[in-house]
Design an enzyme around this catalytic site. Structure first.
Site, PDB file in Angstrom:
ATOM      1  N   HIS A  12       0.834  -1.213   0.000  1.00  0.00           N
ATOM      2  CA  HIS A  12       0.000   0.000   0.000  1.00  0.00           C
ATOM      3  C   HIS A  12       0.871   1.267   0.000  1.00  0.00           C
ATOM      4  O   HIS A  12       0.599   2.217   0.735  1.00  0.00           O
ATOM      5  CB  HIS A  12      -0.977  -0.014   1.187  1.00  0.00           C
ATOM      6  N   HIS A  59      -2.083   4.165   9.939  1.00  0.00           N
ATOM      7  CA  HIS A  59      -0.741   4.669  10.254  1.00  0.00           C
ATOM      8  C   HIS A  59      -0.882   5.907  11.133  1.00  0.00           C
ATOM      9  O   HIS A  59      -0.510   7.015  10.730  1.00  0.00           O
ATOM     10  CB  HIS A  59       0.028   4.999   8.985  1.00  0.00           C
ATOM     11  N   HIS A 197      10.171  -3.625   3.782  1.00  0.00           N
ATOM     12  CA  HIS A 197      10.555  -2.210   3.790  1.00  0.00           C
ATOM     13  C   HIS A 197      10.882  -1.745   5.195  1.00  0.00           C
ATOM     14  O   HIS A 197      10.350  -2.265   6.169  1.00  0.00           O
ATOM     15  CB  HIS A 197       9.509  -1.303   3.140  1.00  0.00           C
ATOM     16  N   GLU A 244       3.960  -5.580   8.498  1.00  0.00           N
ATOM     17  CA  GLU A 244       2.626  -5.399   7.891  1.00  0.00           C
ATOM     18  C   GLU A 244       2.164  -6.667   7.170  1.00  0.00           C
ATOM     19  O   GLU A 244       0.964  -6.884   6.995  1.00  0.00           O
ATOM     20  CB  GLU A 244       2.650  -4.224   6.896  1.00  0.00           C
TER      21      GLU A 244
HETATM   22  C1  DHB Z   1       5.667   3.918   2.851  1.00  0.00           C
HETATM   23  C2  DHB Z   1       4.681   3.958   3.827  1.00  0.00           C
HETATM   24  C3  DHB Z   1       3.972   2.804   4.131  1.00  0.00           C
HETATM   25  O1  DHB Z   1       2.982   2.809   5.038  1.00  0.00           O
HETATM   26  C4  DHB Z   1       4.270   1.612   3.527  1.00  0.00           C
HETATM   27  O2  DHB Z   1       3.590   0.526   3.911  1.00  0.00           O
HETATM   28  C5  DHB Z   1       5.258   1.568   2.563  1.00  0.00           C
HETATM   29  C6  DHB Z   1       5.953   2.722   2.234  1.00  0.00           C
HETATM   30  C7  DHB Z   1       6.398   5.161   2.506  1.00  0.00           C
HETATM   31  O3  DHB Z   1       6.200   6.187   3.182  1.00  0.00           O
HETATM   32  O4  DHB Z   1       7.170   5.152   1.523  1.00  0.00           O
HETATM   33 FE    FE Z   2       2.330   0.945   5.644  1.00  0.00          FE
END
Ligand code: DHB
Ligand code: FE
Length: 297
Positions: A12, A59, A197, A244
């Site tokens: 997402h 978030h 990530h 996540e």
């Molecule tokens: C980013 C934010 C998110 O919540 C995520 O799941 C992936 C990337 C971002 O800020 O790049």
């Molecule tokens: Fe996220």
């Protein structure tokens, strides 16, 4: 009784939403990603689900650290896109399905899954970006949406095993639905977030494509093993925000034990995230799925 038309696992990444909202899909950075997801959009358009159950995380938009539900089910008639600091995304208001959502609440709680009930909940990029990924830019979202919000922001998040069990309990709820539209209701379920990530600290920018692909393999074929991965393994292998991915197990639990993989995509770069998109359907040609014990009340 409803028909589960499929499960979608998708990242997402907010930058994907911004690329769509600001018409950047044909720019060299973005075009490869949007070309890769086109077959998934065509699959979705062919399914025409009436309801999408979207399992996502907030978030710190609707909930702050003052109140952190582990699982929250949205039962409202509509949900507004959240203001995440730069104004709400200019995407359609999300229309809920209160009758089905309240049935799921009753079934889950009778099934000993004591979820939080949300009568009001703004939805952030965790929910709206997956809708944009699958549906593009319609004037109105083409289906109703039941949001299920999972805490993966504040330790301790729920285990993958608990998430898989929640999905199976949601499936029992769908199987026992007898609402006014029950006979013809087609439902799709999204598990969102991830993939690998890390947005902060020394390892910011970490992407582990090997882990992401192995995660998808295990989710498809051996969810009861994959769900046992501890939180520390997500942090080590998939970065601090890789946790996540436990939400994909909720999606997997709604589906039958045997599934067909109908689409898979993994793409880097989109921002600093391993971006995955996986579509699963209940295996065709099987008379009955394995029994998962008694339905709720
Ligand atoms: C980013 C934010 C998110 O919540 C995520 O799941 C992936 C990337 C971002 O800020 O790049
Ligand atoms: Fe996220």
């Amino acid at each position: 009784m409803t028909t589960v038309v499929g499960g979608i696992g998708t990242s997402h990444v907010p930058a994907v939403g911004a690329a769509i909202d600001h018409g950047k899909q044909d720019e060299p950075y973005w075009r490869p990603y949007f070309e890769k997801i086109q077959p998934a959009r065509e699959w979705m358009a062919a399914q025409q689900p009436d309801v999408c159950i979207v399992v996502y995380n907030d978030h710190a938009s609707a909930f702050s650290l003052q109140l952190i539900p582990t699982f929250a089910l949205g039962v409202a008639a509509e949900f507004q896109p959240a203001d995440e600091g730069y104004g709400p995304r200019q995407v359609p208001t999300v229309q809920g399905h209160p009758e089905l959502a309240w049935h799921i609440a009753e079934s889950l709680i009778g099934d000993e899954f004591d979820i939080t009930i949300a009568n009001e909940m703004d939805v952030d990029h965790g929910l709206t970006v997956p809708l944009s990924v699958m549906f593009g830019e319609p004037d109105a979202w083409p289906c109703r949406v039941i949001p299920i919000c999972v805490n993966v922001i504040q330790y301790p998040p729920p285990s993958g095993k608990r998430c898989l069990s929640l999905g199976r309990a949601i499936r029992r709820a769908l199987d026992s639905y007898a609402g006014s539209d029950a006979d013809s209701l087609k439902v799709a379920v999204f598990g969102t977030g991830g993939m690998s990530h890390q947005l902060q600290g020394e390892r910011a920018g970490l992407v582990n494509a090997e882990f992401d692909l192995a995660f998808m393999d295990e989710l498809v074929a051996e969810p009861d093993t994959g769900c046992l991965r501890p939180h520390t393994a997500y942090i080590r292998e998939a970065g601090s925000e890789g946790i996540e991915l436990v939400m994909w197990f909720v999606m997997r639990g709604v589906l039958d034990d045997e599934v067909d993989e109908v689409f898979r995509m993994h793409h880097v770069p989109t921002s600093n995230t391993g971006n995955g998109l996986l579509i699963l359907q209940n295996a065709r040609g099987r008379a009955a799925r394995r029994s998962r014990g008694p339905s709720g009340p």
